[in-house]
Design an enzyme around this catalytic site. Structure first.
Site, short mmCIF file in Angstrom:
data_model
loop_
_atom_site.label_atom_id
_atom_site.label_comp_id
_atom_site.label_asym_id
_atom_site.label_seq_id
_atom_site.Cartn_x
_atom_site.Cartn_y
_atom_site.Cartn_z
N GLN A 52 -5.45 -18.34 -6.66
CA GLN A 52 -5.55 -16.82 -5.56
C GLN A 52 -6.36 -15.84 -6.02
OE1 GLN A 52 -1.15 -16.33 -5.82
NE2 GLN A 52 -0.81 -18.37 -4.32
N LYS A 85 -1.02 -18.26 6.66
CA LYS A 85 -0.64 -19.42 5.79
C LYS A 85 1.26 -19.47 6.55
CE LYS A 85 -2.29 -19.21 1.48
NZ LYS A 85 -2.51 -18.79 -0.13
N TYR A 136 7.44 -2.78 -11.08
CA TYR A 136 7.10 -4.07 -11.06
C TYR A 136 7.54 -4.98 -12.04
CZ TYR A 136 3.98 -2.01 -8.50
OH TYR A 136 3.00 -1.02 -7.05
N ARG A 142 10.39 -10.82 2.30
CA ARG A 142 8.67 -10.58 3.89
C ARG A 142 10.07 -11.50 4.41
NH1 ARG A 142 4.12 -13.91 0.16
NH2 ARG A 142 5.91 -15.02 -0.75
#
Length: 327
Positions: free
Chosen positions: A300, A231, A57, A244
């Site tokens: 968030q 969203k 990551y 995405r």
């Protein structure tokens, strides 16, 4: 927040666990460092004691930011989960199994699955350094490596347990057959797998096996990378380099949108968001130990943590499942 024991270990993890893929930046359109650190602090402040990351990551960046964020905090009250087995820096010398080409600032970087004993030990040491700690609560194989015997990988993790460098050993993306083979060498604590309202494949064989053998299940992508927050249907514009854009095309988006509209009244009745409802439903599914939820900022992170602040009764769960059957 609720806390659950992971598999057959003595690890107590927060049911909502901070997923640190997005803060690494790569494949997610980037992220601001201070926002990322603030999101970790907000999670800890709201009862999320468990953080899941991986060297891949951000090519080490995610682990480094976590190390910076937890510096000076009581380490015994934080559970650090990380991984090994995805090599991008050429240290595998061409060995292992080619996985894919990652992109970093326009450069293509070949990523290999590689889980040899030497590589497990090397990566664990590097993670300890980046995280700024002397032990990892749960070390997980990131993806199966078909070029390395499972027994070799398990032996390496067992050695790290004996040395006190890791408290427990886990795997990710393992099949039942792979879990069975691993158990001949080492009883793994958990298997981290993809699971969501839109992806329930593990319910067929992995969940029954895990329940039978006391193997924890750590769920990733419960929100399908943000799709189930709703969203996307209100503001579908994503950054050009956001993976995405392609990922969402696998779903019947009109049906997903209709589903979210159908269950939204349940969320509203609870004073919750759609994302909180989705996380709560996921946490209530059989065999699930903890649920990973990513956050790019403090707001968030707090929303994710508060997903455990309400309950769902049988009637509400049935309504959700009935609507899921229409997708």
């Amino acid at each position: 927040m609720e806390y659950r024991k992971l598999g057959n270990t003595d690890l107590e993890l927060s049911v909502i666990t901070y997923g640190a893929f997005a803060i690494g930046g790569n494949m997610w359109g980037g992220n601001e460092k201070q926002d990322s650190i603030n999101s970790i602090h907000a999670s800890l402040d709201h009862g999320v004691t468990t953080i899941d990351t991986a060297p891949f990551y951000g090519f080490g960046l995610s682990e480094e930011m976590i190390g910076e964020a937890i510096k000076g905090k009581d380490r015994t009250k934080i559970q650090l989960l990380t991984k090994f087995g995805l090599v991008w820096d050429g240290s595998n010398n061409g060995k292992g199994e080619f996985f894919f080409d990652a992109e970093d600032e326009g450069r293509k970087i070949p990523v290999y699955k590689y889980a040899s004993k030497a590589n497990v030990i090397r990566e664990a040491e590097e993670s300890l350094k980046r995280l700024g700690t002397d032990y990892i609560d749960l070390l997980q194989l990131h993806w199966p490596d078909n070029t390395t015997p499972i027994s070799e990988t398990m032996e390496a993790m067992e050695m790290l347990i004996q040395q006190g460098k890791i408290r427990a050993a886990g795997v990710s993306n393992y099949s039942v057959d792979q879990l069975k083979e691993a158990s001949r060498t080492l009883k793994v604590a958990s298997n981290q797998v993809a699971y969501s309202m839109l992806n329930r494949a593990i319910e067929k064989d992995l969940v029954p096996y895990s329940l039978e053998t006391e193997t924890g299940i750590i769920v990733y992508s419960p929100m399908e990378r943000g799709l189930l927050t709703g969203k996307y249907f209100r503001d579908s514009k994503l950054k050009e380099n956001d993976h995405r854009n392609g990922y969402f095309t696998q779903f019947d988006l009109p049906k997903v949108e209709a589903f979210l509209k159908a269950i939204e009244p349940i969320a509203q009745a609870k004073g919750a968001t759609l994302s909180q409802l989705v996380l709560r439903w996921t946490a209530l599914q059989p065999g699930v130990s903890v649920v990973l939820a990513g956050a790019r900022n403090a707001e968030q992170a707090i929303v994710n943590a508060q997903a455990m602040n309400f309950q769902l009764n049988e009637e509400e769960l049935k309504l959700i499942n009935d609507e899921l059957g229409k997708i």
